[in-house]
Scaffold this active site. Structure first.
Site, PDB file in Angstrom:
ATOM      1  N   HIS A 223     -15.109  77.404  64.156  1.00  0.00           N
ATOM      2  CA  HIS A 223     -14.165  76.276  64.249  1.00  0.00           C
ATOM      3  C   HIS A 223     -12.926  76.741  65.011  1.00  0.00           C
ATOM      4  CE1 HIS A 223     -10.813  73.819  62.118  1.00  0.00           C
ATOM      5  NE2 HIS A 223     -11.262  73.126  63.147  1.00  0.00           N
ATOM      6  N   HIS A 307     -13.730  67.353  67.161  1.00  0.00           N
ATOM      7  CA  HIS A 307     -13.124  66.329  66.302  1.00  0.00           C
ATOM      8  C   HIS A 307     -11.690  65.980  66.707  1.00  0.00           C
ATOM      9  CE1 HIS A 307     -13.069  70.099  63.585  1.00  0.00           C
ATOM     10  NE2 HIS A 307     -11.916  70.061  64.200  1.00  0.00           N
ATOM     11  N   ASN A 308     -11.202  66.605  67.790  1.00  0.00           N
ATOM     12  CA  ASN A 308      -9.942  66.166  68.412  1.00  0.00           C
ATOM     13  C   ASN A 308     -10.271  65.872  69.871  1.00  0.00           C
ATOM     14  OD1 ASN A 308      -8.630  66.981  66.079  1.00  0.00           O
ATOM     15  ND2 ASN A 308      -7.536  68.674  67.026  1.00  0.00           N
ATOM     16  N   PRO A 341     -16.839  70.648  58.030  1.00  0.00           N
ATOM     17  CA  PRO A 341     -16.504  71.711  57.091  1.00  0.00           C
ATOM     18  C   PRO A 341     -15.565  71.185  56.008  1.00  0.00           C
ATOM     19  CG  PRO A 341     -15.233  71.971  59.106  1.00  0.00           C
ATOM     20  CD  PRO A 341     -16.071  70.728  59.275  1.00  0.00           C
ATOM     21  N   LEU A 342     -15.517  71.859  54.857  1.00  0.00           N
ATOM     22  CA  LEU A 342     -14.624  71.412  53.775  1.00  0.00           C
ATOM     23  C   LEU A 342     -13.566  72.478  53.498  1.00  0.00           C
ATOM     24  CD1 LEU A 342     -17.478  69.742  51.755  1.00  0.00           C
ATOM     25  CD2 LEU A 342     -15.574  68.533  52.821  1.00  0.00           C
ATOM     26  N   ASN A 343     -13.964  73.570  52.821  1.00  0.00           N
ATOM     27  CA  ASN A 343     -13.084  74.733  52.730  1.00  0.00           C
ATOM     28  C   ASN A 343     -13.959  75.966  52.577  1.00  0.00           C
ATOM     29  OD1 ASN A 343     -13.373  75.584  49.861  1.00  0.00           O
ATOM     30  ND2 ASN A 343     -12.466  73.582  49.425  1.00  0.00           N
ATOM     31  N   HIS A 365     -13.210  64.832  59.336  1.00  0.00           N
ATOM     32  CA  HIS A 365     -13.458  66.095  60.049  1.00  0.00           C
ATOM     33  C   HIS A 365     -13.363  67.284  59.118  1.00  0.00           C
ATOM     34  CE1 HIS A 365      -9.229  66.910  59.764  1.00  0.00           C
ATOM     35  NE2 HIS A 365      -9.247  67.890  60.629  1.00  0.00           N
ATOM     36  N   ALA A 367     -11.805  68.554  54.841  1.00  0.00           N
ATOM     37  CA  ALA A 367     -11.283  68.158  53.546  1.00  0.00           C
ATOM     38  C   ALA A 367      -9.868  67.607  53.652  1.00  0.00           C
ATOM     39  CB  ALA A 367     -11.300  69.349  52.594  1.00  0.00           C
TER      40      ALA A 367
END
Length: 464
Positions: A223, A307-308, A341-343, A365, A367
């Site tokens: 990421h 995601h941007n 992704p979350l964390n 995108h 959390a």
DNA sequence: ATGTCC
């Protein structure tokens, strides 16, 4: 007898200073134009009427629900900001995602926001980190620890770029693309593009390794965004947009300035965005490929998504600042599912989905943050090592700078279950697989031992 | 977001 017309006279008539004046003055005086005749000739040089704000905010869909008081404060702030944003004259639609967080002064698009503009590119609405994205490689039955170790040795986190001797080869096609573009061709930009290739920066960027819930295969997920080159393009884009704003729509907020697509600048900026996107994709690929090469592994599968970014469909420009594009119409070259992704302690979700009336073709995108970094740091009063151990039990979490960044631990993020539950509730994609966490690398608090911080700490000590 | 100012 009439005296000659000067630039001063034209300004007195309400015209704006510009290159056109010299030629116009010569023409007027040469042809002895005056009165109505002169006015008719000058029509062509009149500035267009300023474009005012929408009197009422354009409707936008709210795909988020506050789960507690803290979140309610955040959600209210996000909605208020969207209401101001949606008065921007170019906008025709918008949405917010379950991971939305306020960003910047009122009227700024929040993280987790989507804004749809007609024939306009708003640099401030695609985020400063152009093309921040996630890429996954499936390494089959490789050992997750081997992948993480090889990746750790090959990647680069923290500020700046790579030393000359550890740089990746800069592809010729990228070089030619940079050199062909007004925004990207200067030498300094190219030098940064070379040295930043194969680097991940800092903040919430990561390199994650885990195993597929479905197949048990080992997967690596990176990421990060466009680093220095993208940041520079963003700055240049904002400057050009500001020039247009002053001329076209002074009432529009500075952060919502736009570049009209149907102008030379608009075309060049659009091209520059695509080139930065290609650079960013390569930025992921060189890291993934280097791991495969180090371990002599076959790559079984690979996909990615940004995601941007700004996605064009017809004459509509969908600006996503922290929103995952789900609809295939946005990405002609993307074939795989999307990654959310979350964390660090939660799985990376592999998701598929499509456009509904309310999601505009997007999903969250990640959390999202519960509170600001500073606020989170203050709320954590115990031993950093203890908190780190508790929150990452059983995982192989590494900080590249060797200093824990407490603001990236799971407690800094919104409850992952709640985000997933809201994805279901608001129809924001279907989870088709999950990469269960083995471990990950992040930049860590590289500023902890920075000279200015050490100096500040010393002063504090002396005062005690 | 960023060699946090070309």
């Amino acid at each position: 007898m009439k005296t000659k017309i000067t630039g001063h006279d034209l300004k007195a008539l309400g015209f704006t200073q510009g290159k056109w004046m010299k030629e116009a003055i010569t023409y007027i005086n040469g042809n002895k134009l005056e009165g109505e005749e002169m006015k008719t000739y000058l029509e062509q040089f009149k500035s267009p009427d300023p474009i005012g704000l929408h009197t009422t905010a354009v409707d936008f869909s709210i795909n988020i629900k506050a789960e507690n008081e803290e979140e309610k404060y955040n959600v209210d702030k996000v909605i208020n900001s969207m209401q101001t944003l949606m008065k921007t004259p170019t906008l025709v639609g918008g949405a917010i995602m379950p991971d939305a967080c306020p960003a910047g002064p009122d009227g700024t698009i929040p993280v987790g926001g989507v804004a749809v503009a007609k024939n306009a590119i708003h640099p401030g609405m695609h985020s400063a980190d152009i093309c921040c994205s996630v890429m996954l490689t499936d390494f089959g039955k490789a050992d997750p620890k081997d992948i993480l170790d090889a990746a750790h040795a090959n990647t680069h986190f923290g500020p700046g770029g790579r030393d000359r001797d550890s740089q990746f080869r800069f592809p010729k096609a990228l070089l030619e693309a940079f050199e062909s573009n007004y925004f990207l061709k200067d030498g300094n930009m190219l030098q940064i593009a070379r040295s930043h290739l194969g680097t991940q920066g800092d903040g919430n960027h990561f390199l994650f390794v885990g195993t597929s819930k479905k197949t048990g295969n080992t997967m690596m997920v990176t990421h990060h965004g466009s680093r220095g080159p993208g940041a520079r393009l963003y700055t240049k884009g904002m400057k050009i947009a500001e020039r247009f704003r002053k001329e076209l729509s002074p009432d529009t907020k500075k952060q919502n300035a736009w570049i009209p697509f149907e102008t030379e600048e608009g075309q060049s900026y659009w091209d520059a965005l695509q080139i930065i996107r290609a650079w960013t994709k390569t930025n992921h690929e060189v890291l993934h490929n280097s791991v495969a090469e180090t371990l002599e592994l076959e790559i079984e599968n690979r996909y990615w998504n940004e995601h941007n970014f700004v996605f064009k469909h017809g004459n509509l420009f969908y600006h996503a600042k922290g929103a995952t594009p789900m609809d295939a119409k946005f990405m002609p070259d993307i074939t795989g599912p999307r990654l959310i992704p979350l964390n660090m302690s939660e799985p990376v979700l592999i998701v598929e989905g499509n456009t509904t009336k309310t999601n505009l073709g997007f999903a969250p995108h990640g959390a999202g943050r519960n509170v600001s970094r500073t606020q989170h740091r203050k709320s954590k009063t115990g031993s950093t090592m203890q908190i780190f151990k508790e929150e990452t039990l059983g995982l192989d979490i590494r900080f590249f700078s060797k200093e824990i960044d407490i603001t990236e631990l799971p407690s800094a993020y919104k409850n992952a279950k709640a985000v997933r539950q809201q994805m279901d509730e608001f129809n924001l994609g279907e989870v088709i697989d999950e990469v269960m966490p083995y471990g990950c690398i992040m930049a860590g608090d590289w500023q902890k031992n920075a000279p200015w911080k050490v100096r500040r700490e010393k002063k504090k000590q002396n005062r005690k």
